[in-house]
Design a protein around this motif. Structure first.
Motif, short mmCIF file in Angstrom:
data_model
loop_
_atom_site.label_atom_id
_atom_site.label_comp_id
_atom_site.label_asym_id
_atom_site.label_seq_id
_atom_site.Cartn_x
_atom_site.Cartn_y
_atom_site.Cartn_z
N THR A 1 0.81 -1.45 -0.04
CA THR A 1 -0.06 0.06 -0.13
C THR A 1 0.97 1.18 -0.03
N ASP A 2 0.20 2.38 -0.12
CA ASP A 2 0.93 3.61 -0.30
C ASP A 2 0.19 4.85 0.46
N SER A 3 0.78 5.43 1.54
CA SER A 3 0.13 6.36 2.05
C SER A 3 0.04 7.75 1.39
N ASN A 4 0.65 7.76 0.19
CA ASN A 4 0.72 9.11 -0.67
C ASN A 4 -0.29 8.72 -1.65
N LYS A 5 -1.40 8.13 -1.53
CA LYS A 5 -2.68 7.94 -2.28
C LYS A 5 -2.24 7.59 -3.63
N ASN A 6 -1.60 6.38 -3.95
CA ASN A 6 -1.58 5.82 -5.01
C ASN A 6 -0.51 6.69 -6.17
N GLU A 7 0.39 7.18 -5.43
CA GLU A 7 1.40 7.93 -6.37
C GLU A 7 2.18 7.10 -7.28
N TRP B 1 17.09 9.68 -3.89
CA TRP B 1 15.75 9.19 -3.46
C TRP B 1 15.78 8.70 -1.93
N LYS B 2 14.76 9.00 -1.51
CA LYS B 2 14.50 8.51 -0.06
C LYS B 2 13.25 7.82 0.09
N PHE B 3 13.21 6.84 0.78
CA PHE B 3 11.98 5.94 1.04
C PHE B 3 11.78 5.46 2.33
N ASP B 4 10.47 5.65 2.82
CA ASP B 4 10.13 5.43 3.95
C ASP B 4 9.09 4.17 4.17
N ILE B 5 9.35 2.78 4.70
CA ILE B 5 8.66 1.86 4.33
C ILE B 5 8.35 1.16 5.59
N THR B 6 7.00 0.52 5.69
CA THR B 6 6.90 -0.32 6.89
C THR B 6 6.57 -1.91 6.49
N VAL B 7 7.43 -2.70 6.88
CA VAL B 7 7.15 -4.02 6.20
C VAL B 7 6.53 -4.86 7.38
N LYS B 8 5.34 -5.43 6.96
CA LYS B 8 4.46 -6.62 7.96
C LYS B 8 4.57 -8.03 7.41
N SER B 9 4.45 -8.85 8.66
CA SER B 9 4.37 -10.12 8.40
C SER B 9 2.86 -10.62 8.87
N ALA C 1 3.58 -4.48 2.85
CA ALA C 1 4.14 -3.18 3.06
C ALA C 1 3.43 -2.11 3.08
N ASN C 2 3.74 -0.95 3.59
CA ASN C 2 3.32 0.44 3.49
C ASN C 2 4.14 1.29 3.01
N LEU C 3 4.33 1.70 1.92
CA LEU C 3 5.18 2.78 1.41
C LEU C 3 4.86 4.06 2.22
N ASN C 4 5.33 4.63 3.45
CA ASN C 4 5.05 5.71 4.07
C ASN C 4 5.16 7.06 3.50
N ASP C 5 6.28 7.23 2.69
CA ASP C 5 6.69 8.28 2.14
C ASP C 5 7.80 7.96 0.89
N ILE C 6 7.85 8.70 -0.14
CA ILE C 6 8.70 8.48 -1.16
C ILE C 6 9.26 10.07 -1.67
N TYR C 7 10.38 10.39 -1.81
CA TYR C 7 11.07 11.72 -2.05
C TYR C 7 12.02 11.52 -2.94
N GLY C 8 11.91 12.35 -4.17
CA GLY C 8 13.10 12.35 -5.01
C GLY C 8 13.61 13.92 -5.19
N SER C 9 14.89 14.12 -4.97
CA SER C 9 15.34 15.42 -4.92
C SER C 9 16.58 15.64 -6.14
N THR C 10 16.54 16.58 -6.70
CA THR C 10 17.59 16.77 -7.91
C THR C 10 18.37 17.99 -7.56
N VAL C 11 18.43 18.38 -6.54
CA VAL C 11 19.36 19.58 -6.12
C VAL C 11 20.56 19.34 -6.30
N LEU C 12 21.28 20.12 -7.20
CA LEU C 12 22.96 19.94 -7.33
C LEU C 12 23.68 19.79 -6.20
N GLY C 13 24.41 18.79 -5.99
CA GLY C 13 25.08 18.51 -4.90
C GLY C 13 24.51 17.61 -3.79
N ASN C 14 23.12 17.78 -4.03
CA ASN C 14 22.25 16.89 -2.90
C ASN C 14 21.27 16.07 -3.60
#
Length: 183
Positions: free
Chosen positions: A53-59, A122-130, A106-119
């Motif tokens: 699943t995705d906390s960002n509404k099916n991004e 891709w950043k992911f925050d995910i919760t994995v469940k069994s 799992a739930n993808l709590n957050d996904i972020y992509g940055s293209t800032v020069l020098g920084n």
């Protein structure tokens, strides 16, 4: 002459700082992840994967520099892309079993992509469940080179998504609590 000069400069700037749609590549299996999964293959009946699943509404796309969408190859959500990538890792490692009683989601709590020069990253925050009640959270960041020009920066953002997901999957698999998920 002055108008022509400014017209050409304006056109050059528009071309340099505009972008077009970028689709990330299809997922490629990571040999490191496959080897890590092989260490668990004898201690498990296999794993079944259920919809991530995705906390960002099916991004399914992220905007790159407010000009270019970066999205998945088939238009699926980022959560589905990660689910399919994780499933491929399990299949190649002979760890996937559609009939298993061990069910991972799992739930993808957050996904972020940055293209800032020098920084750029891709950043992911995910919760994995069994299905056995165990779970844990993984936060991962994959750094990559960026560019001043929009086209180059967004191309790098798109190109770096597969290795970013490979790293995410690796951190899920190599997490100290992963063995608790599959028991």
């Amino acid at each position: 002459m002055k108008k022509l000069f400014f017209g050409l400069v304006t056109l050059l700037l528009l071309i340099s700082f505009s972008g077009c749609a970028n689709k990330v590549h299809n997922y490629a299996i990571s040999s490191d992840n496959m080897l890590a999964l092989k260490t668990f293959s004898n201690s498990s009946e296999g794993i079944k994967i259920v919809k991530f699943t995705d906390s960002n509404k099916n991004e399914a796309t992220l905007m790159c520099r407010l000009s270019t969408p970066v999205g998945t190859p088939k238009g699926e959500t980022f959560a589905s892309y990660i689910e399919n990538a994780f499933t491929k890792e399990l299949m190649v490692s002979d760890m996937y079993n559609e009939n298993s009683t061990i069910i991972i989601t799992a739930n993808l709590n957050d996904i972020y992509g940055s293209t800032v020069l020098g920084n750029a990253y891709w950043k992911f925050d995910i919760t994995v469940k069994s299905s056995n009640g165990n779970s844990y959270n993984v936060n991962t960041k994959y750094d990559y080179e960026s560019s001043l020009l929009v086209y180059s920066a967004c191309t790098e953002m798109q190109r770096s998504f597969v290795p970013a997901v490979q790293k995410l999957n690796g951190e899920i698999i190599k997490h100290p609590k992963f063995k608790n998920l599959i028991q």
